[in-house]
Design a protein around this motif. Structure first.
Motif, PDB file in Angstrom:
ATOM      1  N   HIS A  17       0.895  -1.165   0.000  1.00  0.00           N
ATOM      2  CA  HIS A  17       0.000   0.000   0.000  1.00  0.00           C
ATOM      3  C   HIS A  17       0.926   1.205   0.000  1.00  0.00           C
ATOM      4  O   HIS A  17       2.131   1.076  -0.251  1.00  0.00           O
ATOM      5  N   PHE A  47      -5.887  -5.966   1.852  1.00  0.00           N
ATOM      6  CA  PHE A  47      -6.117  -4.519   1.821  1.00  0.00           C
ATOM      7  C   PHE A  47      -7.400  -4.186   1.071  1.00  0.00           C
ATOM      8  O   PHE A  47      -8.199  -3.361   1.523  1.00  0.00           O
ATOM      9  N   LYS A  48      -7.615  -4.833  -0.078  1.00  0.00           N
ATOM     10  CA  LYS A  48      -8.795  -4.540  -0.877  1.00  0.00           C
ATOM     11  C   LYS A  48     -10.075  -4.916  -0.136  1.00  0.00           C
ATOM     12  O   LYS A  48     -11.103  -4.225  -0.253  1.00  0.00           O
ATOM     13  N   GLY A  61     -10.525  -4.751   2.998  1.00  0.00           N
ATOM     14  CA  GLY A  61     -10.669  -3.994   4.239  1.00  0.00           C
ATOM     15  C   GLY A  61     -10.410  -4.824   5.478  1.00  0.00           C
ATOM     16  O   GLY A  61     -10.885  -4.506   6.568  1.00  0.00           O
ATOM     17  N   SER A  62      -9.641  -5.899   5.331  1.00  0.00           N
ATOM     18  CA  SER A  62      -9.384  -6.816   6.452  1.00  0.00           C
ATOM     19  C   SER A  62      -8.243  -6.361   7.349  1.00  0.00           C
ATOM     20  O   SER A  62      -8.019  -6.966   8.405  1.00  0.00           O
ATOM     21  N   ASP A 104      -6.650  -3.729   9.799  1.00  0.00           N
ATOM     22  CA  ASP A 104      -7.025  -2.621  10.683  1.00  0.00           C
ATOM     23  C   ASP A 104      -5.873  -1.625  10.794  1.00  0.00           C
ATOM     24  O   ASP A 104      -4.746  -2.015  11.113  1.00  0.00           O
ATOM     25  N   SER A 163     -17.018   6.796   1.920  1.00  0.00           N
ATOM     26  CA  SER A 163     -15.795   6.930   2.715  1.00  0.00           C
ATOM     27  C   SER A 163     -16.172   7.111   4.186  1.00  0.00           C
ATOM     28  O   SER A 163     -16.981   7.986   4.511  1.00  0.00           O
ATOM     29  N   THR A 193     -14.633   7.156   8.351  1.00  0.00           N
ATOM     30  CA  THR A 193     -13.531   7.225   9.303  1.00  0.00           C
ATOM     31  C   THR A 193     -14.092   7.228  10.717  1.00  0.00           C
ATOM     32  O   THR A 193     -14.924   8.080  11.057  1.00  0.00           O
ATOM     33  N   GLU A 221      -9.440   5.813  12.543  1.00  0.00           N
ATOM     34  CA  GLU A 221      -9.462   4.483  11.934  1.00  0.00           C
ATOM     35  C   GLU A 221     -10.204   4.564  10.601  1.00  0.00           C
ATOM     36  O   GLU A 221     -11.436   4.689  10.587  1.00  0.00           O
ATOM     37  N   LEU A 258     -12.146   3.262   7.721  1.00  0.00           N
ATOM     38  CA  LEU A 258     -12.878   2.045   7.385  1.00  0.00           C
ATOM     39  C   LEU A 258     -12.905   1.810   5.885  1.00  0.00           C
ATOM     40  O   LEU A 258     -13.267   0.721   5.424  1.00  0.00           O
ATOM     41  N   THR A 259     -12.556   2.845   5.132  1.00  0.00           N
ATOM     42  CA  THR A 259     -12.343   2.736   3.685  1.00  0.00           C
ATOM     43  C   THR A 259     -10.960   3.316   3.402  1.00  0.00           C
ATOM     44  O   THR A 259     -10.346   3.921   4.280  1.00  0.00           O
ATOM     45  N   GLY A 260     -10.477   3.156   2.189  1.00  0.00           N
ATOM     46  CA  GLY A 260      -9.106   3.547   1.898  1.00  0.00           C
ATOM     47  C   GLY A 260      -8.988   4.553   0.770  1.00  0.00           C
ATOM     48  O   GLY A 260      -8.230   4.348  -0.175  1.00  0.00           O
TER      49      GLY A 260
END
Length: 234
Positions: A57, A83-84, A86-87, A89, A131, A133, A150, A152-154
């Protein structure tokens, strides 16, 4: 970076993955104007393998902290899936101007690129990509707030745009905040911790990165007492 510099920033290593404490102010990729970039030193991190590790990433140039590398192609594929999905943290520390009245909450604001001429600058737009957070207040003092964020989306620049949209921009942000382009205090955003569920039937691999030098004074004023010294291996 020298081999000694890079090895001093290695937080975790196994056969599949490395986790580095990325330094503030150094981009991960080669930029159009040249200059130092982190990937240029990855040959120091082969540890006997025939090829350099590669980024699983990325972090912005002025974001420090936990950066995950895959040591070979199969490892990168596995990390990419995590990563894709969302696993993985991720917890960031930020010092923001002002701050929320509540102790914790969730930012749920869709994001989209600002326009084609602004590269990857982003803005809030209800028609953009979803999105989210999650945030928690860790300390308050002198008009500043220390937050754990944190994502929760990237999305690109997600934390920076979300904080700005809520009315508490990240200290030192020259794009979404109030900092000047040159000579500011430096972006106070740090990838503090990461948990990677890399192996089945095992607990996630957890790593923490100590904050960068330019954030320490404000964090101390907000209640951060410093990290304990690392325990020596038996």
């Amino acid at each position: 970076m020298t081999e000694e510099d890079l090895l001093a920033r290695l937080i975790y290593r196994d056969g599949l993955m490395l986790i580095l404490n990325k330094p503030f102010g150094i981009p991960v990729h080669r930029g159009p104007k040249g200059g130092e970039f982190l990937e240029g030193a990855f040959h120091h991190l082969r540890f006997g393998l025939p090829r350099n590790p590669a980024l699983a990433h990325r972090l912005d140039k002025d974001t420090s902290g936990c950066l995950v590398l895959g040591r070979h192609h199969k490892a990168l594929e596995k990390l990419g899936v995590l990563f894709k999905a969302g696993s993985i943290d991720k917890t960031y520390w930020a010092v923001v101007e002002g701050g929320p009245a509540e102790a914790q909450g969730l930012i749920d604001l869709a994001l989209v690129r600002r326009d084609a001429t602004r590269g990857w600058w982003m803005k809030v737009d209800p028609l953009g990509a979803p999105s989210q957070t999650r945030w928690t207040v860790l300390g308050r003092a002198d008009g500043l707030t220390w937050l754990a964020l944190e994502p929760l989306t990237g999305r690109t620049h997600q934390l920076r745009v979300h904080c700005q949209a809520m009315g508490w921009p990240i200290l030192g942000d020259p794009i979404y905040g109030t900092a000047p382009r040159d000579g500011g205090p430096g972006l106070h955003l740090h990838a503090r911790a990461i948990a990677v569920p890399l192996y089945k039937n095992k607990d996630p691999i957890q790593a923490e990165a100590p904050p960068p030098e330019h954030m320490l004074a404000h964090l101390a004023a907000l209640g951060f007492a410093g990290d304990p010294p690392p325990r020596e291996q038996a």
